[in-house]
Design an enzyme around this catalytic site. Structure first.
Site, PDB file in Angstrom:
ATOM      1  N   GLU A 151      19.781  63.483 -24.694  1.00  0.00           N
ATOM      2  CA  GLU A 151      20.741  62.789 -23.827  1.00  0.00           C
ATOM      3  C   GLU A 151      21.065  63.690 -22.633  1.00  0.00           C
ATOM      4  OE1 GLU A 151      24.873  62.325 -25.033  1.00  0.00           O
ATOM      5  OE2 GLU A 151      24.784  60.230 -24.416  1.00  0.00           O
ATOM      6  N   GLU A 188      31.756  57.696 -32.399  1.00  0.00           N
ATOM      7  CA  GLU A 188      30.974  57.023 -31.339  1.00  0.00           C
ATOM      8  C   GLU A 188      30.321  58.146 -30.548  1.00  0.00           C
ATOM      9  OE1 GLU A 188      30.575  53.891 -31.059  1.00  0.00           O
ATOM     10  OE2 GLU A 188      32.305  52.951 -32.014  1.00  0.00           O
ATOM     11  N   GLY A 232      30.534  65.796 -32.586  1.00  0.00           N
ATOM     12  CA  GLY A 232      30.757  64.818 -33.667  1.00  0.00           C
ATOM     13  C   GLY A 232      30.337  65.364 -35.028  1.00  0.00           C
ATOM     14  N   GLU A 284      26.762  66.555 -30.911  1.00  0.00           N
ATOM     15  CA  GLU A 284      26.949  67.942 -31.354  1.00  0.00           C
ATOM     16  C   GLU A 284      28.388  68.163 -31.865  1.00  0.00           C
ATOM     17  OE1 GLU A 284      26.408  70.561 -28.089  1.00  0.00           O
ATOM     18  OE2 GLU A 284      26.672  72.359 -29.312  1.00  0.00           O
ATOM     19  N   GLY A 338      32.469  61.133 -28.402  1.00  0.00           N
ATOM     20  CA  GLY A 338      32.008  62.307 -27.672  1.00  0.00           C
ATOM     21  C   GLY A 338      30.566  62.591 -28.014  1.00  0.00           C
ATOM     22  N   LYS A 341      44.037  62.867 -28.233  1.00  0.00           N
ATOM     23  CA  LYS A 341      43.618  64.090 -27.547  1.00  0.00           C
ATOM     24  C   LYS A 341      42.580  63.657 -26.517  1.00  0.00           C
ATOM     25  CE  LYS A 341      41.150  67.166 -26.914  1.00  0.00           C
ATOM     26  NZ  LYS A 341      40.554  67.403 -25.581  1.00  0.00           N
TER      27      LYS A 341
HETATM   28  P1  NAD Z   1      32.466  66.206 -26.032  1.00  0.00           P
HETATM   29  O1  NAD Z   1      31.905  65.995 -27.372  1.00  0.00           O
HETATM   30  O2  NAD Z   1      32.244  67.502 -25.368  1.00  0.00           O
HETATM   31  O3  NAD Z   1      34.049  65.996 -26.037  1.00  0.00           O
HETATM   32  C1  NAD Z   1      34.648  64.819 -26.551  1.00  0.00           C
HETATM   33  C2  NAD Z   1      36.069  65.141 -26.987  1.00  0.00           C
HETATM   34  O4  NAD Z   1      36.009  66.073 -28.070  1.00  0.00           O
HETATM   35  C3  NAD Z   1      36.918  65.795 -25.893  1.00  0.00           C
HETATM   36  O5  NAD Z   1      38.249  65.339 -26.005  1.00  0.00           O
HETATM   37  C4  NAD Z   1      36.824  67.271 -26.243  1.00  0.00           C
HETATM   38  O6  NAD Z   1      37.938  68.023 -25.775  1.00  0.00           O
HETATM   39  C5  NAD Z   1      36.801  67.218 -27.764  1.00  0.00           C
HETATM   40  N1  NAD Z   1      36.186  68.407 -28.369  1.00  0.00           N
HETATM   41  C6  NAD Z   1      35.386  69.331 -27.790  1.00  0.00           C
HETATM   42  N2  NAD Z   1      35.068  70.297 -28.668  1.00  0.00           N
HETATM   43  C7  NAD Z   1      35.682  69.990 -29.832  1.00  0.00           C
HETATM   44  C8  NAD Z   1      35.726  70.578 -31.122  1.00  0.00           C
HETATM   45  N3  NAD Z   1      35.083  71.705 -31.385  1.00  0.00           N
HETATM   46  N4  NAD Z   1      36.438  69.952 -32.088  1.00  0.00           N
HETATM   47  C9  NAD Z   1      37.066  68.795 -31.837  1.00  0.00           C
HETATM   48  N5  NAD Z   1      37.063  68.179 -30.636  1.00  0.00           N
HETATM   49  C10 NAD Z   1      36.377  68.764 -29.648  1.00  0.00           C
HETATM   50  O7  NAD Z   1      31.935  64.989 -25.148  1.00  0.00           O
HETATM   51  P2  NAD Z   1      32.201  64.727 -23.607  1.00  0.00           P
HETATM   52  O8  NAD Z   1      31.370  65.713 -22.852  1.00  0.00           O
HETATM   53  O9  NAD Z   1      33.647  64.621 -23.318  1.00  0.00           O
HETATM   54  O10 NAD Z   1      31.594  63.253 -23.455  1.00  0.00           O
HETATM   55  C11 NAD Z   1      30.251  63.006 -23.335  1.00  0.00           C
HETATM   56  C12 NAD Z   1      29.637  62.591 -24.643  1.00  0.00           C
HETATM   57  O11 NAD Z   1      30.366  61.510 -25.194  1.00  0.00           O
HETATM   58  C13 NAD Z   1      28.228  62.083 -24.492  1.00  0.00           C
HETATM   59  O12 NAD Z   1      27.429  62.598 -25.522  1.00  0.00           O
HETATM   60  C14 NAD Z   1      28.369  60.584 -24.640  1.00  0.00           C
HETATM   61  O13 NAD Z   1      27.212  59.922 -25.076  1.00  0.00           O
HETATM   62  C15 NAD Z   1      29.480  60.478 -25.604  1.00  0.00           C
HETATM   63  N6  NAD Z   1      30.132  59.177 -25.508  1.00  0.00           N
HETATM   64  C16 NAD Z   1      29.929  58.253 -26.499  1.00  0.00           C
HETATM   65  C17 NAD Z   1      30.498  57.001 -26.407  1.00  0.00           C
HETATM   66  C18 NAD Z   1      30.290  55.957 -27.481  1.00  0.00           C
HETATM   67  O14 NAD Z   1      31.070  55.019 -27.533  1.00  0.00           O
HETATM   68  N7  NAD Z   1      29.284  56.093 -28.327  1.00  0.00           N
HETATM   69  C19 NAD Z   1      31.292  56.678 -25.311  1.00  0.00           C
HETATM   70  C20 NAD Z   1      31.472  57.629 -24.332  1.00  0.00           C
HETATM   71  C21 NAD Z   1      30.898  58.887 -24.435  1.00  0.00           C
END
Ligand code: NAD
Length: 476
Positions: free
Chosen positions: A379, A248, A231, A229, A226, A173
């Site tokens: 962040e 992650e 996660g 929050e 992601g 996804k």
């Molecule tokens: P996000 O948490 O908003 O989304 C990540 C993924 O989760 C997307 O595919 C999104 O559609 C999905 N998602 C959103 N709501 C959901 C829910 N309720 N249930 C299940 N899945 C859901 O994050 P983002 O804005 O896409 O990315 C930025 C974040 O990702 C930042 O916090 C960044 O630090 C983190 N990140 C971490 C790493 C790592 O390896 N540690 C790498 C890249 C990004």
């Protein structure tokens, strides 16, 4: 341009026919219409993945054959580097040079797992009573792989390649903002001969599509990258079915600069350790801790470098920083500049929106920041850096650890003993000494504290995508 879902190798519309526009951040205009998967598509994809795991060819293929296919995919990704990089640069708002480097990393990851597939092995253990005790490393089953928008091709590869190398089937996804390269990578894998059903890619909203995948008890493993929050909620849902989960998540990493370092090298590298990808990097060194003896010089020279950053169109070869991914991300970043100033930070440069189409802003340098302030604790995920002075080694370690996150970080010093002491003292999953680099295809990557659970990359990822079965053969 219009794109369909990849459902077990078929290109199909969403079950309800819904579509979504993918926006090009440099113009704020749509660049593609993409099928928008929903909960029904998630169920269909899991049906297919379960069948492919229980009866399909992929888990039953020899590890060598699986590896050969992944290696072939790495060659095809490299062959199509320019096309994929252009897609990634436009969709993610990245400078084309960075996008090329990212597609190269994706190819490296498939190459690595192509070679690793037949080196995933168990152990023999000297148990009592005598006999033969062995562990088998078996695939976990159906994996749900959920990725963010900041490094779409790279992070999809970090998950798809090891999951497949270990013999699993998978449903990806991707973030709804940036689904294009994950769809292209799936197409490449099927072109290389991936058996039908092994992999699906479902662009769609996280709150419906990803949520349906995560809640499905037939999914054996969730790999999520992601925000902290989301996660947290992923982990809570996973608990319902005791689904294996690796996370992650976010970061607020420290770049620790001691006064004995070579400032010429350090400042150039430190600049990009926070402003690469317009600061939208989980490993961004967004807290730069600088020893007081060189602090004023560092602030002045760092700001001059930030001022010289070429912000512009992603496809222009001279561009060093593109737009942010969305208006929302730009607003958040600008808001944090104001929050920092209200808390007492000194804005040395940047932190302003660039007029015109697209979500551009000048990188912001905030000096004299307190480590406990919101701007240094939360962040931001945008081009905003906090410069924080410190006096000695103990204070540097205490400040570096004064964060709910623990993903990455750098130590700048020419004193080896100090580098060892500080590296041991900082609680974070990845550290570099005299380098801004964080992630290596061959080495484990993941977070301490609220930055996550589990290690991707290198052979450490085998732990995420396999079950250990212990078998004892009696000698009697
Ligand atoms: P996000 O948490 O908003 O989304 C990540 C993924 O989760 C997307 O595919 C999104 O559609 C999905 N998602 C959103 N709501 C959901 C829910 N309720 N249930 C299940 N899945 C859901 O994050 P983002 O804005 O896409 O990315 C930025 C974040 O990702 C930042 O916090 C960044 O630090 C983190 N990140 C971490 C790493 C790592 O390896 N540690 C790498 C890249 C990004």
């Amino acid at each position: 341009m219009s794109e369909l879902l990849v459902l077990g190798g078929e290109r199909v519309e969403a079950a309800d026919g819904a579509t979504d526009h993918v926006i090009e951040p440099a113009t704020a205009a749509p660049m593609a219409e993409v099928a928008k998967a929903g909960a029904d598509d998630a169920r269909r994809a899991v049906d297919i993945a379960v069948r492919a795991f229980d009866e399909g060819a992929w888990p039953r293929m020899s590890a060598r054959e699986r590896g050969r296919l992944l290696t072939k995919a790495s060659f095809l990704i490299r062959e199509r580097q320019e096309e994929l990089a252009t897609l990634e640069a436009r969709n993610g708002g990245k400078p084309i040079g960075s996008a090329r480097a990212e597609i190269d990393i994706a190819a490296n990851v498939f190459e690595y797992w192509g070679g690793a597939a037949n080196k995933i092995a168990g152990e023999t253990i000297p148990v009592v009573p005598p006999g033969l005790d062995v562990t088998l490393r078996e695939p976990v089953g159906v994996c749900a792989l959920i990725t963010p928008w900041n490094f779409p091709a790279v992070i999809a590869s970090w998950k798809i390649a090891p999951a497949l190398a270990c013999g699993n089937t998978a449903v990806v996804k991707p973030a709804s903002q940036t689904p294009l390269t994950a769809l292209a990578i799936a197409e490449i894998l099927y072109e290389c001969g991936l058996p039908e059903g092994t992999l699906s890619v479902l662009p769609g909203p996280g709150s419906t599509t990803a949520a349906a995948l995560i809640a499905d008890p037939r999914v054996s493993k969730i790999s999520f990258t992601g925000s902290t929050e989301v996660g947290t909620s992923v982990m809570q849902t996973a608990a319902t079915n005791i689904t294996r989960v690796s996370l992650e998540l976010g970061g607020k990493s420290a770049n620790v600069v001691f006064d004995d370092t070579d400032l010429d090298v350090c400042i150039e590298k430190s600049l990009w350790s926070v402003f690469d990808n317009a600061g939208q990097d989980c490993c961004a060194r967004s807290r730069q801790l600088v020893q007081r003896g060189v602090y004023d010089e560092y602030v002045e020279r760092f700001a001059a470098h930030a001022d010289a950053i070429e912000v512009g169109q992603p496809l222009d070869e001279h561009t060093e920083m593109g737009p942010l991914i969305s208006e929302g991300q730009r607003c958040t970043s600008l808001d944090y500049v104001s929050i920092g100033i209200d808390e007492g930070a000194r804005r040395v440069t940047g932190g302003t929106a660039i007029e015109g189409d697209g979500y551009f802003m000048r990188p912001a340098v905030l000096a004299d920041v307190g480590n406990s302030w919101r701007v240094a604790q939360e962040e931001i995920f945008g081009p905003v850096v906090c410069l924080i002075p410190f006096d000695d080694e103990d204070e540097a370690i205490r400040l570096a650890n004064g964060s709910p996150f623990g993903l990455s970080g750098t130590i700048w010093t020419r004193d080896l003993g100090r580098a060892i002491r500080v590296a041991k003292g900082i609680r974070t999953g990845t550290l570099s000494v005299n380098s801004a680099s964080s992630v290596h295809t061959e080495a484990p990557f993941g977070g301490f504290k609220q930055s996550g659970i589990g290690r991707e990359m290198g052979m450490a990822a085998v732990q995420l995508y396999t079950e250990v079965k212990n078998v004892f053969f009696s000698q009697e």
